[in-house]
Write a protein that holds these residues in place. Structure first.
Motif, PDB file in Angstrom:
ATOM      1  N   MET A  73       0.792  -1.241   0.021  1.00 13.14           N
ATOM      2  CA  MET A  73      -0.088  -0.038   0.264  1.00 13.14           C
ATOM      3  C   MET A  73       0.814   1.102   0.028  1.00 13.14           C
ATOM      4  O   MET A  73       0.663   2.140  -0.616  1.00 13.14           O
ATOM      5  CB  MET A  73      -1.046   0.006   1.293  1.00 13.14           C
ATOM      6  N   THR A 104       0.614   4.090  -3.573  1.00 10.00           N
ATOM      7  CA  THR A 104      -0.604   4.769  -3.513  1.00 10.00           C
ATOM      8  C   THR A 104      -0.644   5.527  -4.775  1.00 10.00           C
ATOM      9  O   THR A 104       0.089   6.294  -5.500  1.00 10.00           O
ATOM     10  CB  THR A 104      -0.383   5.678  -2.465  1.00 10.00           C
ATOM     11  N   GLN A 153      -5.213   8.265  -2.888  1.00 12.81           N
ATOM     12  CA  GLN A 153      -4.829   7.653  -1.438  1.00 12.81           C
ATOM     13  C   GLN A 153      -4.048   8.283  -0.707  1.00 12.81           C
ATOM     14  O   GLN A 153      -4.318   8.081   0.352  1.00 12.81           O
ATOM     15  CB  GLN A 153      -4.662   5.950  -1.864  1.00 12.81           C
ATOM     16  N   ARG A 154      -3.123   8.850  -1.445  1.00 15.01           N
ATOM     17  CA  ARG A 154      -1.971   9.481  -0.443  1.00 15.01           C
ATOM     18  C   ARG A 154      -2.668  10.455   0.529  1.00 15.01           C
ATOM     19  O   ARG A 154      -2.115  10.615   1.770  1.00 15.01           O
ATOM     20  CB  ARG A 154      -0.944  10.124  -1.167  1.00 15.01           C
ATOM     21  N   TYR A 178      -7.271   5.556   4.413  1.00 15.71           N
ATOM     22  CA  TYR A 178      -6.270   4.801   3.439  1.00 15.71           C
ATOM     23  C   TYR A 178      -4.844   4.910   4.521  1.00 15.71           C
ATOM     24  O   TYR A 178      -4.282   3.434   4.701  1.00 15.71           O
ATOM     25  CB  TYR A 178      -5.959   5.514   2.222  1.00 15.71           C
ATOM     26  N   LYS A 229      -3.386   1.453   6.396  1.00 16.37           N
ATOM     27  CA  LYS A 229      -1.991   0.975   5.884  1.00 16.37           C
ATOM     28  C   LYS A 229      -1.131   0.946   7.274  1.00 16.37           C
ATOM     29  O   LYS A 229      -0.591  -0.194   7.579  1.00 16.37           O
ATOM     30  CB  LYS A 229      -1.379   2.184   5.113  1.00 16.37           C
TER      31      LYS A 229
END
Lengths: 251, 422
Positions: A74, A78, A82-83, A88, A92
């Protein structure tokens, strides 16, 4: 053993030079041996796991390895969306940091023949402790041993890893997103991000979240079945103490 | 499920002729095995193709020695040689689908990496799962419950499902080790396509290997048999041991046949032998039978690797130096060279110098040509193949047709392993 195996592999993946204050294994002896050493430790962990003759525990730890890998992947892969997502990021973080300790705690309970309820509490302790730990880790990467910003190693941001403080700052200052998307190879961008972080409540909110998880961990211990034995009580107090240390530490 | 219908199809068409021929064979089994060694046709590439196919090849040469009875009482010569892989073809394709679904991952990149070697066309020979499924039947585990109404699809018994799972676990461990090995060896290709590390980088390859391993462990745990978990943990440990032995040999050890065989056991034979034993244990077999299953896997694996060593020198021709010579170019000293060194101690100096210099490779090949290295390696492989067959013959008597057929298939495999040309 599983933890160290994952460190060995992670250092290969991250091209890390140092670990725990000394040269990383891959730096000293090459990637190949580091990969092999990680496999070796994993295989020994499996043998030891098998010797416990409890397949539920085997399942738990096998899940952990899968989570470690998933968390690492992950982090590696990314998308921009998502980052910048707190959800998320927490997922992670659970995979990478909390899963091992939470499932190990649960395994301890299972081996002790405890009820599902108690096993769940052990799990919750581990999970919340792990999350609290990582969140403070994120803060310290910015603040170091001082409470002011930018005194930490800033290693996360320089590696392009967006952690909780920045994610909170992004919520307050959407324009920070542009900077994040540009990436942090350029040190000027790092400074810009730090400025936004300073203006925001990012650090404070991360500490608050860490405290929330630390408290959840304590609650799990407090919810354990009553037991008057002295050693038991002392250990429980120690576990509660750990939740405090995790959030008050300065390194 | 399709496999039961498929299997009965094989049985009905060839069964009566085959059974009849083989019943006469059984009396002369050992002579026949000798005969097979010399006159088997080369391995057909159809072994690599999945799907449901029986190889029809004439074996009159091999069988004519059995006796005129075959020709007299059957209108045509026996045409179907037993193809071990076709016996389990349907089950294997179910297995392939299961494997693909078992390595699905949440993170897309990981998913791509994990299923890289399970895609259609690159699943490899699926040798291990075939052996394990055949072993399961050979130990008298029916592939399905025969219902009174033969038109109804039957599900595999629970035990059979567990053994299929075992085959899947073994394949996952095997592929995981391939992913890491390719990283360790800087390999560019694998199974005819780019290696995973070459295509997606070392990092993903390492992660994919770890991921597959964790999935294998999960599946292993689901079998709820701690003896089996221990066996496979041991196999895993051995894989790493073998790889470490290969990477870090001291000079003396490189020249030791004993060290080499130990390393070969760890790297190649341990996984299949322990998996075979696991199959027996899942079937609730006695310790004695479990050891026989183990011995079959072990000797099969060793025979396989020894021939692999030979083929690296000879390739598809029987002449030296036509193979890929990949072992020697990587400085890996295998059985043929080890035997040659016993006959020509001066070869040792060449080996010490290493093989970065191609001239050294040629010199070594010369010595190998003069020596009996290739021949002795083949002989050793044959010895192990025979030990594997012997293990099958020592299994408790069982008159069930499927059981007998699978046992014959397992024996057939021992022959294929040593007669193959690639």
């Amino acid at each position: 053993m599983i933890h160290v195996a994952s460190l060995l592999h992670d250092d290969v993946l991250d091209d890390a030079d140092t670990r725990r204050g000394i040269g990383s294994l891959n730096f000293m002896m090459g990637n190949k041996l580091a990969v092999l050493a990680g496999d070796f430790l994993l295989s020994r962990a499996c043998v030891a796991l098998a010797s416990l003759k409890n397949t539920e525990v085997v399942s738990l730890l096998a899940t952990v390895v899968e989570h470690l890998v998933t968390g690492e992947t992950m982090q590696m892969t990314t998308t921009s969306e998502q980052r910048c997502s707190m959800e998320y990021y927490m997922q992670k973080t659970y995979y990478k940091t909390a899963s091992l300790i939470s499932n190990s705690c649960k395994a301890i309970a299972l081996l002790a023949g405890q009820t599902a309820e108690v096993s769940m509490m052990a799990f919750e302790y581990g999970k919340n402790l792990g999350l609290a730990y990582q969140l403070i880790d994120d803060v310290l990467d910015f603040t170091g041993t001082s409470t002011s910003l930018g005194k930490g190693s800033l290693s996360d941001i320089r590696h392009g890893i967006i952690t909780a403080p920045i994610l909170y700052a992004l919520e307050e200052f959407p324009e920070l997103r542009v900077v994040v998307d540009q990436g942090f190879d350029n040190p000027a961008n790092v400074n810009r991000a730090l400025e936004y972080l300073r203006k925001s409540h990012g650090i404070q909110r991360t500490r608050d979240l860490a405290r929330k998880h630390a408290n959840l961990a304590s609650v799990a211990i407090d919810s354990l079945p009553q037991n008057d034995e002295e050693d038991v009580q002392r250990s429980r107090r120690a576990l509660a103490e750990l939740t405090q240390r995790v959030i008050t530490r300065t390194k | 499920m399709l496999f039961t219908r498929g299997l009965s199809r094989i049985s009905r068409t060839g069964y009566s002729r085959r059974q009849w021929a083989f019943s006469s064979l059984r009396n002369n089994e050992h002579q026949l095995m000798q005969h097979y060694n010399h006159s088997l046709p080369p391995l057909h590439s159809s072994e690599k193709v999945w799907g449901f196919r029986v190889i029809h090849s004439l074996v009159s040469n091999a069988l004519s020695g059995v006796g005129q009875q075959v020709h007299d009482q059957s209108s045509s010569v026996i045409e179907e040689r037993l193809d071990p892989f076709s016996l389990v073809a349907d089950e294997l394709s179910i297995l392939a689908n299961n494997l693909r679904s078992m390595v699905v991952a949440k993170v897309p990149k990981l998913a791509t990496a994990a299923e890289y070697f399970f895609k259609m066309g690159v699943e490899g020979k699926r040798f291990r799962p075939a052996v394990l499924l055949l072993m399961a039947t050979a130990l008298d585990v029916p592939m399905c419950i025969h219902p009174p109404d033969a038109t109804v699809d039957t599900l595999p018994t629970e035990l059979r499902s567990r053994q299929q799972c075992m085959a899947e676990i073994t394949e996952m461990i095997h592929v995981a080790s391939l992913c890491h090995d390719d990283v360790l060896d800087d390999a560019d290709t694998r199974r005819g396509i780019g290696s995973l590390n070459f295509v997606m980088g070392n990092k993903i390859a390492v992660l994919a290997g770890d991921f597959l391993l964790s999935r294998a462990c999960l599946a292993l745990a689901s079998l709820k048999n701690t003896e089996v978990v221990t066996l496979m943990a041991t196999a895993l440990k051995h894989l790493v041991n073998g790889e470490t032995m290969q990477m870090t040999t001291a000079t003396d050890q490189r020249y030791s046949m004993e060290y080499y065989m130990q390393k070969t056991y760890y790297k190649t034979a341990s996984l299949i032998s322990n998996s075979c034993k696991a199959i027996a244990i899942l079937a609730g077999q006695t310790a004695e039978v479990s050891i026989l299953a183990y011995e079959y896997g072990k000797n099969l694996g060793l025979a396989y690797q020894l021939i692999d060593d030979v083929l690296d020198f000879t390739g598809t021709s029987t002449l030296l130096g036509k193979g890929s010579l990949s072992d020697i170019h990587h400085g890996i000293i295998t059985a043929p060279i080890l035997f040659a060194m016993e006959e020509f101690p001066e070869l040792r100096a060449i080996v010490d110098r290493g093989f970065d210099n191609p001239a050294n490779v040629d010199i070594a090949l010369e010595y190998l040509g003069k020596s009996r290295g290739i021949q002795r390696t083949r002989e050793l492989a044959t010895k192990h193949a025979n030990l594997a067959s012997a293990a099958i013959y020592s299994l408790p008597k069982n008159d069930n047709n499927d059981v007998q057929e699978s046992r014959r298939a397992l024996v057939e495999l021992t022959q294929r392993v040593i007669t193959r040309t690639k």
